[in-house]
Design a protein around this motif. Structure first.
Motif, PDB file in Angstrom:
ATOM      1  N   UNK A 124      10.366 -19.308-102.431  1.00 40.37           N
ATOM      2  CA  UNK A 124      11.124 -18.122-102.029  1.00 40.37           C
ATOM      3  C   UNK A 124      10.629 -17.602-100.684  1.00 40.37           C
ATOM      4  N   UNK A 125      10.520 -18.538 -99.719  1.00 42.59           N
ATOM      5  CA  UNK A 125      10.006 -18.127 -98.411  1.00 42.59           C
ATOM      6  C   UNK A 125      10.756 -18.841 -97.293  1.00 42.59           C
ATOM      7  N   UNK A 126      10.605 -18.305 -96.091  1.00 47.29           N
ATOM      8  CA  UNK A 126      11.213 -18.919 -94.919  1.00 47.29           C
ATOM      9  C   UNK A 126      10.212 -19.873 -94.283  1.00 47.29           C
ATOM     10  N   UNK A 127      10.626 -21.118 -94.069  1.00 53.85           N
ATOM     11  CA  UNK A 127       9.713 -22.099 -93.469  1.00 53.85           C
ATOM     12  C   UNK A 127       9.914 -22.206 -91.970  1.00 53.85           C
ATOM     13  N   UNK A 128      11.118 -21.913 -91.511  1.00 54.33           N
ATOM     14  CA  UNK A 128      11.476 -22.178 -90.116  1.00 54.33           C
ATOM     15  C   UNK A 128      12.623 -21.258 -89.751  1.00 54.33           C
ATOM     16  N   UNK A 149      13.800 -30.787 -86.479  1.00 52.18           N
ATOM     17  CA  UNK A 149      12.867 -29.703 -86.835  1.00 52.18           C
ATOM     18  C   UNK A 149      12.752 -29.557 -88.342  1.00 52.18           C
ATOM     19  N   UNK A 150      13.895 -29.594 -89.021  1.00 54.14           N
ATOM     20  CA  UNK A 150      13.892 -29.436 -90.478  1.00 54.14           C
ATOM     21  C   UNK A 150      13.149 -30.595 -91.138  1.00 54.14           C
ATOM     22  N   UNK A 151      13.440 -31.806 -90.665  1.00 47.98           N
ATOM     23  CA  UNK A 151      12.805 -33.002 -91.231  1.00 47.98           C
ATOM     24  C   UNK A 151      11.289 -32.913 -91.098  1.00 47.98           C
ATOM     25  N   UNK A 152      10.837 -32.517 -89.914  1.00 42.71           N
ATOM     26  CA  UNK A 152       9.391 -32.452 -89.697  1.00 42.71           C
ATOM     27  C   UNK A 152       8.748 -31.321 -90.496  1.00 42.71           C
TER      28      UNK A 152
END
Lengths: 429, 181
Positions: A124-128, A149-152
């Motif tokens: 439940x958090x923002x990664x990027x 960016x998402x993949x990495x």
């Protein structure tokens, strides 16, 4: 001769922004059961504002194609949040999505602003979170950078969606054939013609800076190796010796070209210093030596030799002695190192024909990755996660790709004609 | 497609019968190009090898062998090879002899020997195999007294197939050396 070789020639056959498109389309042939569920929600745009590209769909397709992700179908989404704040994580847990991508696009002073966020549903958090702008014509590129960016962020592996592929097209038979050399985005779109010819074009190889291609063209009626700048079309003929001039491969530092030449009798491996054109002969045998490629360190070459009877792969330290690498089966050829040097991707021939295989150098285990009977020309993505190769579909040559672990695969058929000899570019930024 | 042992035996037997049949008709047909490939090749195909490959060259050997005058370029300009082989098959020696005779009588004539392979295997290795085939023809011409300056070798590997298709018929038509004057 020397003056001719060192002079940059303008390639008159090159056309830019060619309308003779040779775009490839993607067909997923096998998904991985270990793929991570992710949902890429359509990006919200202001009422009545339609963009030429569906950015979220491109991101979703990229992630699916990698074999690492299993994107949720849009019709299964019962909420379409456009920002992290609006996400109700319970909705996405219920759909078994492990990650969630949300975003918005809007036009701003002739450009498009893309705002996106990657959310971890379990945590439940923002990664990027990022805002990027692009012109309308660069939207596909912007989408691929978002995918990178998402993949990495999730896998820890650098994404390779913003890279390109080079490939050769062919149509016709015997004396009536047309050949083309193209570069396209890694998803087969946005293709650009580099060269066309009535004579064969072979063995495209990217320079390590991603700006040039070396290739073999028979346009003079004999094979010669050319080096061409992709952006300008300027090119130079690097070799035109008597006999074979084939299989160019750039050293990791971009200063040398390994190749196979038969000017001294049998095809042997040579290394050319590109600036001085000085040649160093690497092999001395009475057999065929060809298909050289460099170890990522630049210290040794990998090549095919039939000195044992049939084609097998050898590792040859520069200034040292060759060592045979393959012992499984009677046909192992055209090897290419994984970027970390731990494995070699090659063509393995046996009772079922010719497939792409991976040889793990630590364990010496050979694992077959592809399924057709006549696969050729494996080329590894710069992040090592995928191998693109030439295969057959319905009697015609198409490109296929498989994850380095063999779990997921897809195909890139062309609208018409044969496609072959894919070469995956290095990272381009 | 690997042959089962009994199928191999059958294929070999059939091909032997086929070759024998050719011999009985005086050996003038360009037949049995790959009669035994089914039993020998690593990836040889079953059955089709014996029956299907007899019509590969439209020009019979008689044409090539018949060009005795040495004033005209012999009509038969393509010879064929077995899988993974650069051995010149005895039935094609008259074709090569006719070309050698022509080249000897016409010292100003030049020929390029185009070496070709079938599609199986990797492209660059096949380019080398095609050169090996054309070199074998060049050596034959050399032994027949043709000046090396009249002969050049260019290999196309698998890049210019004479026939499309992933079957032994097509493969047999593609494993060839062509005399290009």
């Amino acid at each position: 001769m020397k003056a001719l070789m060192t002079t940059w020639l303008v390639a008159m056959l090159v056309t830019f922004a060619s309308l003779a498109q040779a775009d490839l389309t993607i067909e997923i042939t096998r998904g991985s059961e270990r793929a991570t569920p992710i949902a890429v929600v359509p990006f919200e745009s202001p009422e009545g504002e339609r963009l030429p590209q569906d950015v979220a769909q491109i991101v979703s397709d990229d992630l699916e194609r990698s074999g690492y992700f299993d994107p949720l179908a849009r019709e299964e989404m019962f909420a379409t949040p456009s920002s992290g704040e609006a996400v109700k994580f319970g909705d996405w847990r219920a759909l078994d999505s492990r990650y969630l991508v949300v975003g918005q696009t809007r036009r701003e002073a002739g450009r498009v602003e893309i705002r996106y966020e990657l959310m971890d549903v379990h945590g439940e958090s923002r990664m990027l979170g990022e805002v990027i702008t692009a012109s309308e014509s660069q939207l596909r590129g912007a989408a691929h950078r978002i995918s990178d960016k998402i993949f990495e962020a999730i896998t820890g592996i650098r994404g390779a969606f913003s890279t390109r592929i080079a490939y050769v097209t062919a149509s016709g038979v015997a004396d009536d054939m047309r050949f083309g050399l193209y570069v396209a985005d890694a998803d087969g779109r946005n293709s650009q013609q580099v060269l066309t010819s009535d004579e064969p074009i072979m063995s495209p190889a990217w320079s390590p800076d991603g700006k040039k291609l070396a290739y073999v063209s028979f346009e003079t009626g004999r094979p010669a190796i050319y080096i061409q700048e992709i952006a300008s079309g300027r090119r130079v003929r690097a070799t035109s010796f008597e006999g074979l001039n084939s299989a160019p491969s750039w050293s990791p530092d971009g200063r040398r070209l390994a190749m196979s030449l038969s000017k001294d009798g049998q095809p042997e491996i040579y290394v050319m210093d590109i600036a001085t054109r000085n040649l160093t002969r690497i092999t001395h045998s009475s057999s065929i030596e060809t298909e050289p490629s460099w170890h990522p360190s630049g210290d040794s070459l990998l090549y095919t030799s039939d000195r044992s009877g049939g084609p097998q792969l050898y590792r040859h330290p520069l200034g040292g002695e060759p060592e045979r690498l393959t012992f499984t089966g009677g046909y192992n050829a055209r090897g290419r190192y994984a970027p970390d040097g731990d494995a070699v991707f090659l063509i393995h021939g046996g009772e079922r024909g010719y497939q792409v295989a991976r040889l793990d150098l630590e364990s010496d285990r050979l694992i077959t990755l592809s399924e057709s009977h006549q696969d050729e020309s494996p080329s590894v993505a710069p992040n090592g996660t995928m191998v693109i190769f030439a295969t057959q579909q319905g009697g015609s040559g198409v490109l296929g790709a498989v994850t380095a672990d063999g779990r997921a695969s897809f195909r890139l058929p062309a609208a018409q004609g044969e496609v072959r000899e894919p070469a995956w570019s290095p990272f381009l930024d | 497609m690997q042959l089962k042992p009994y199928a191999r035996t059958l294929a070999v037997a059939l091909s032997l019968a086929f070759v024998a049949g050719c011999a009985n008709t005086g050996g003038t047909q360009d037949g049995s190009l790959d009669g035994t490939a089914g039993g020998r090749g690593e990836t040889g195909t079953a059955g089709t090898g014996t029956a299907g490959t007899g019509q590969v060259s439209g020009t019979g050997l008689g044409d090539g062998a018949g060009q005795m005058a040495g004033s005209r370029i012999p009509e038969a300009r393509t010879i064929y090879f077995a899988y993974d082989s650069d051995t010149i098959r005895p039935e094609f020696e008259p074709v090569l002899t006719a070309h050698a005779r022509f080249l000897r009588s016409n010292p100003s004539a030049d020929v390029i020997l185009h070496g070709h392979t079938d599609e199986r295997g990797t492209r660059e290795y096949n380019l080398a195999l095609g050169e090996r085939r054309a070199n074998a023809v060049e050596r034959f011409l050399d032994l027949q007294g043709v000046s090396p300056s009249q002969v050049e070798v260019v290999s196309y590997g698998e890049e210019r197939p004479a026939a499309r298709g992933l079957n032994e018929d097509a493969y047999a038509q593609n494993r060839r050396v062509v005399f290009a004057y």
